[in-house]
Design a protein around this motif. Structure first.
Motif, PDB file in Angstrom:
ATOM      1  N   ARG A  81       0.436  -9.087  22.341  1.00 30.82           N
ATOM      2  CA  ARG A  81       1.897  -9.088  22.526  1.00 30.82           C
ATOM      3  C   ARG A  81       2.707 -10.356  22.622  1.00 30.82           C
ATOM      4  O   ARG A  81       3.958 -10.368  21.982  1.00 30.82           O
ATOM      5  N   ARG A  84       3.112 -12.013  19.341  1.00 27.73           N
ATOM      6  CA  ARG A  84       4.092 -11.522  18.409  1.00 27.73           C
ATOM      7  C   ARG A  84       5.497 -11.766  18.849  1.00 27.73           C
ATOM      8  O   ARG A  84       6.086 -11.783  17.936  1.00 27.73           O
ATOM      9  N   GLU A 109       8.237  -2.234  24.335  1.00 31.24           N
ATOM     10  CA  GLU A 109       7.103  -1.822  24.911  1.00 31.24           C
ATOM     11  C   GLU A 109       6.847  -0.311  25.546  1.00 31.24           C
ATOM     12  O   GLU A 109       5.864   0.256  25.330  1.00 31.24           O
ATOM     13  N   HIS A 114       3.145   0.515  26.160  1.00 34.21           N
ATOM     14  CA  HIS A 114       2.549  -0.472  26.725  1.00 34.21           C
ATOM     15  C   HIS A 114       3.222  -0.344  28.542  1.00 34.21           C
ATOM     16  O   HIS A 114       2.386  -1.028  29.188  1.00 34.21           O
TER      17      HIS A 114
END
Length: 230
Positions: A81, A84, A109, A114
């Motif tokens: 993440r 990214r 997210e 997430h």
């Protein structure tokens, strides 16, 4: 021994290494999906292996234990993440832009599951000590990126000499973690908190846009308040 046989035998270890790495990746992704979809209480070797589409014994072959796999998955997920979003973070040029990025990241997210995953990690770390270093390491990846942004955007600001970028980065990270979890029980309250942060960002932007004389006045006032006036 013919050259063809030698080449074939030399290629076998490489193929085995590739298959082994592929299996590890499947297990890491399977562990992350299991945490998001079923929660840490149900993140057993069987559940993870089923999600990953591999034999349960491979959990122990590659990671030794479920806890070790979960810890590795925590680091793996955080690294993915952060990577990214790294380029976007490096393009942030002000505190208000950083807050806007945080808001957009929060929405992304949450939609990806997430936020629930982070909640599972934080809750699980209380009962599974092996998850603590991995969870902290994952958060530290974000904090390190945020600190770099703060060092850059505060440079030349009247606030630069009165702030600790490392501590402020942890405060920002902790704030967003708390808001992500808080939103699950009080969406309106979390929205109000985000609004307050955006107002703070606007205030900081106003300070940054002051003319040189006004900036010196702000700096002097801050020094006097902190006992640094000369």
């Amino acid at each position: 021994m013919s050259r063809e046989v030698k080449d074939r035998r030399a290629g076998e270890p490489r193929a085995q290494d590739a298959r082994s790495q592929e299996t590890r990746e499947k297990l890491l992704e399977g562990a992350l999906r299991t945490l998001v979809e079923q929660g840490i209480a149900k993140a057993s070797a069987r559940a993870i292996a089923t999600t990953a589409g591999v034999n349960q014994a491979l959990v122990f072959y590659h990671f030794g234990s479920v806890d070790e796999l979960l810890a590795a998955a925590c680091r793996h997920g955080a690294e993915q993440r952060v990577a990214r979003h790294r380029e976007r973070l490096r393009s942030v040029g002000s505190l208000s832009e950083l807050l806007a990025f945080g808001r957009a990241l929060h929405e992304e997210e949450r939609e990806a599951g997430h936020v629930a995953f982070l909640g599972q990690l934080l809750a699980g770390a209380q009962a599974h000590p092996r998850l603590v270093p991995a969870t902290a390491a994952g958060l530290d990846l974000w904090i390190a990126e945020i600190e770099q942004v703060l060092v850059r955007v505060l440079a030349g600001s009247p606030l630069a000499e009165f702030t600790d970028p490392a501590g402020l980065a942890r405060a920002v990270g902790a704030s967003f973690v708390g808001l992500e979890l808080y939103e699950g029980v009080d969406p309106a309250g979390a929205e109000a908190a985000f609004g307050a942060l955006e107002q703070l960002g606007a205030l900081m932007a106003a300070v940054e846009e002051l003319n040189p004389v006004a900036r010196k006045a702000v700096t002097y006032t801050l020094r006097r308040q902190s006992g640094r006036a000369r």
